[in-house]
Structure formats: structure tokens, C-alpha cells
Design a protein around this motif. Sequence first.
Motif, PDB file in Angstrom:
ATOM      1  N   ARG A 149       0.382   0.266   3.237  1.00 49.78           N
ATOM      2  CA  ARG A 149      -0.584  -0.474   3.342  1.00 49.78           C
ATOM      3  C   ARG A 149      -1.720  -0.222   2.532  1.00 49.78           C
ATOM      4  NH1 ARG A 149      -2.163  -1.896   8.686  1.00 49.78           N
ATOM      5  NH2 ARG A 149       0.304  -2.186  10.161  1.00 49.78           N
ATOM      6  N   ASN A 150      -2.660  -0.814   2.046  1.00 51.54           N
ATOM      7  CA  ASN A 150      -3.205  -1.007   1.446  1.00 51.54           C
ATOM      8  C   ASN A 150      -4.622  -1.732   1.524  1.00 51.54           C
ATOM      9  OD1 ASN A 150      -4.984  -2.568  -0.854  1.00 51.54           O
ATOM     10  ND2 ASN A 150      -3.900  -0.946  -1.744  1.00 51.54           N
ATOM     11  N   ASP A 152      -7.887  -0.891   0.377  1.00 51.66           N
ATOM     12  CA  ASP A 152      -8.692  -1.248   0.257  1.00 51.66           C
ATOM     13  C   ASP A 152      -8.331  -1.873  -1.796  1.00 51.66           C
ATOM     14  OD1 ASP A 152     -10.817  -1.073  -1.755  1.00 51.66           O
ATOM     15  OD2 ASP A 152     -11.559   1.104  -2.032  1.00 51.66           O
ATOM     16  N   GLN A 155      -8.102   0.037  -4.528  1.00 48.93           N
ATOM     17  CA  GLN A 155      -7.184   0.723  -4.987  1.00 48.93           C
ATOM     18  C   GLN A 155      -5.675  -0.051  -5.416  1.00 48.93           C
ATOM     19  OE1 GLN A 155      -7.820   4.090  -4.944  1.00 48.93           O
ATOM     20  NE2 GLN A 155      -9.949   3.187  -4.907  1.00 48.93           N
ATOM     21  N   ILE A 157      -1.533  -0.359  -5.465  1.00 50.30           N
ATOM     22  CA  ILE A 157      -0.816  -1.051  -4.203  1.00 50.30           C
ATOM     23  C   ILE A 157       0.460  -0.336  -5.360  1.00 50.30           C
ATOM     24  CG2 ILE A 157       0.977  -2.532  -3.631  1.00 50.30           C
ATOM     25  CD1 ILE A 157      -1.180  -4.624  -4.604  1.00 50.30           C
ATOM     26  N   CYS A 244       3.376  -0.489   6.681  1.00 49.78           N
ATOM     27  CA  CYS A 244       3.657  -0.779   5.964  1.00 49.78           C
ATOM     28  C   CYS A 244       3.275  -2.182   5.271  1.00 49.78           C
ATOM     29  CB  CYS A 244       4.782  -0.023   5.200  1.00 49.78           C
ATOM     30  SG  CYS A 244       6.014  -0.646   5.858  1.00 49.78           S
ATOM     31  N   THR A 247       5.039  -7.565   0.737  1.00 51.22           N
ATOM     32  CA  THR A 247       4.525  -8.716  -0.635  1.00 51.22           C
ATOM     33  C   THR A 247       5.445  -9.456  -1.036  1.00 51.22           C
ATOM     34  OG1 THR A 247       2.849  -8.580  -2.331  1.00 51.22           O
ATOM     35  CG2 THR A 247       3.662  -7.039  -2.355  1.00 51.22           C
TER      36      THR A 247
END
Length: 452
Positions: A149-150, A152, A155, A157, A244, A247
Motif C-alpha cells: 500500500r502506498n 503517500d 514515497q 512504491i 496491497c 498497479t
Amino acid sequence: MSDWTDKLPEAARDYISGRRLDEVECLVADLAGVAKGKAMPASKFAKQAFFHLPNSIFAQTITGDYADMPDESEFTEPDMVLVPDFSTATAVPWSADAALQVIHDVNDQAGNPVAMAPRNVIKRLVQLYADQGWKPIVAPEMEFYIVARNLDPNQPIIPPVGRSGRRMMANQAYSMSAVDEYGRVIDDIYDFAEAQGFEIDGIVQEGGAGQVELNLSHGDPIQLADEVFYFKRLIREAALRHDCFATFMAKPIEGEPGSAMHIHQSVVDIKTGRNIFADAKGHETDAFMHFIAGMQNYLPAVVALMAPYVNSYRRYVPDFAAPINLEWGRDNRTTGLRVPISDPAARRLENRLPGMDCNPYLGIVATLVCGYLGLVEKKMPRPENTGNAYINADEIPTTLGDALDLFSECAPVREALTPEFCDIYEAVKRNEYKEFLQVISPWEREHLLLNV
């Protein structure tokens, strides 16, 4: 409700059998391939034959902004008429209640197909093939990453933690143990696909950390584009169930390979049902050579459809498993155009240039329009490349701005896809590119702030 449910595919009927259908999601793919539309109670859906959405959904950028209309007309957002294509109805298996999703056709108020709608663009191109007595066949390969999980965007990946408790490692292509690390996500992908009536040809681990390839069986371009559109949503939902993300960015992780949507394509004679790329003795035909020549001549002009974002061009770098050239070769993965090993009936050409971030309707359109123009013009390709073609990397645009310039200047492509579509697509992408150029990156702050 029984009248319209009788029109549903078998998998959709099986899914709602014995259950109270709660909701229907009415979907349209916008230029980015994002699902737009409305969700409504099933009881209301049963009572109306169509509904409306404003045409501005095709002028919206990926950031949510709106591009100016190309003809400089006032942006009054007239309603379009959306009519369900019941053959696309499928389950929403991640929903808490029984729900279906249905892709809709998009017409203007006079009943004419809206030229800007991506699904109408591919339907028009398939008809151009049919007018010549041909039927195109495609088989997409979908590459994507399962990542942590991203939350922000500032930050980087990173890969997720797998079943073993360790972060996934790269350089494990075709490893079964690597796939097992996120096996629960894969299990849900299979389960969701089965509930939706989709056939998966295979799933393998790719070269990146947490990178997966999912292959679909060959078939009709419109149906396969619909399936990829659905699969992107399905895969994202499966990943979210396990804390998660999935993408489809072309290059989500620095230093890792990018994600492609390789497209295998062949053409069948409608009258005989034979593959026009092979003759009665199984030899390659002139039509096959013409198709390859069309790809070489026109692919630069449609890169903007296959690589639609600034991030897409981060995948187009040498030595990262992305053949950024227009060479063709038999069983040669360094060429942008590969002829896989097959029997004559399955002879096909694989286009390895499209990124997985493309709109599936437009990615398939981009490759098929090049082949169509080649078949019509009947030119011959360059000689086969039998060596390492990775070094030939100067034939396609490497920035979105350059790609849009070539797209806007190519009259045969514009005629085949309609100027109305090409103009709005270019306007949206120019807007996105302008927005990106206003963003200051960490690289600029790190290296330029105190040094220049």
C-alpha cells in the motif's frame, strides 16, 4: 425483471440465480480506460432502456481536470444516451450484495455513435476490417505489479511482504515459489474471473519484484478489450482484499522492468475462416508481410495511444526487457514485432510496444489500425532482424510531447480513427503533459537546488 435477465450471458445468469439482485453498475470507459457511469437499484434498471451522461467524461484528464474542446466550442456538456450491451453483463463478485456490471454503448441524442467513446473507436475499426472481408483476432498479455500500500505519493512504491514474511525479490521470472508468495491474491483473481465468466490462459511470475503476467485466450478485439477493462478492476479488488495494491503503471518501481500489454494479432478471411497470414501450404503470405510493413510504417504515429502518460516512457529504456524498436523477427524477443512459434493456422504477429497503462480499447485499436493500413497499402517490410534488436532504439518517440506531435500529423490514422476522436484525445493528453511539467521532482531538488 425476467425480461432483461433473459438477455444475460450464462455466467451472469448463474451468478444471480437464487439470489436477490440488488444493484446494477452501468459502465462506460473514458479515454483513460477508467470506469465511469452510474450504479442503480436493479428494480430501477429493469424499468429504463437507457440513461444519460454528459459528453465531458471524454474531456476529463487523469487528474480530474477538463481539457478545452478542440473546436473551441462552448463547453455546455450535452447529454449522451447510454444503451446497455447485455452481452457484457457480468458479476461484481467483490460486492457485499449481489450486483452486476454492464458496459454501455454511447450514442448522441440522434442515435449516432459518439466518436469520442473508446469502445466506439474500436467498433469502427473492426467494421473497416469487415468492409474488406477480414476479421481481426487478438490475444492480450497483461503485466502488472502487486505492491505494498502506498498512502503517500511522495514515497517510492515498494514490493509487498509475501507469505514468507519477506519482501518480494526481483529476478525470479517464471518462479512458482515467487507466485506462491502472493498466492491468496492470485486465488481471488481466479475466483473472481470464474464468477465473471472469464477464461484465463495462464498466470506467470515476471522479472520484477511482485510483477505478474496474466494471459487471455485469443478472440474478438471488442470482447477482449471489454475483458481487459473488467480485469483491471477485478485485479485491483483482489489485491485490496489482502492489504496491497495492484498497479498497471508502465513503470511503478525504479530499477525494475516496466509492465507491458503485448498484443498478439492475426486476421481471418470472413468467408473462408482461414488465417490470411498463411497460405494453403502453410507458408507466410504477402498479406502477412503487408501487415508487418503497416506496423513499421505507422506505429510511431500511434505510440501516444499505447504509451499515454509521461510515466509510460520510463518503460522505453534499453536493457529493461522493453524492445523499443520497429524491427521484426521470428521468435526473437528483442524485436518490437515478434513472430511467435506456431502452426500455420495460428500464425500471428506480437506487438511488444504497448504499455499496460493504456486504455485497452485504444491500445488494441493502435496496433490494429497500423496492420489495417498495411494490408490496404500492400507495402513490404524491412528484412527480418535475426540478431539483437535492443540496440535499435531511435525509431519511436520517447516523450509524450513528441508522440502527440506524430499522432496529430498522421492523416491516415486520423481518417481511420476519425478526427473527432483524435482531436479530443490529443487535447486531453496535451493538458496532462502541461500539468506534469509544472511539477518539481525530487531529482530536481536533490541535484539542482544547491549545485546550479
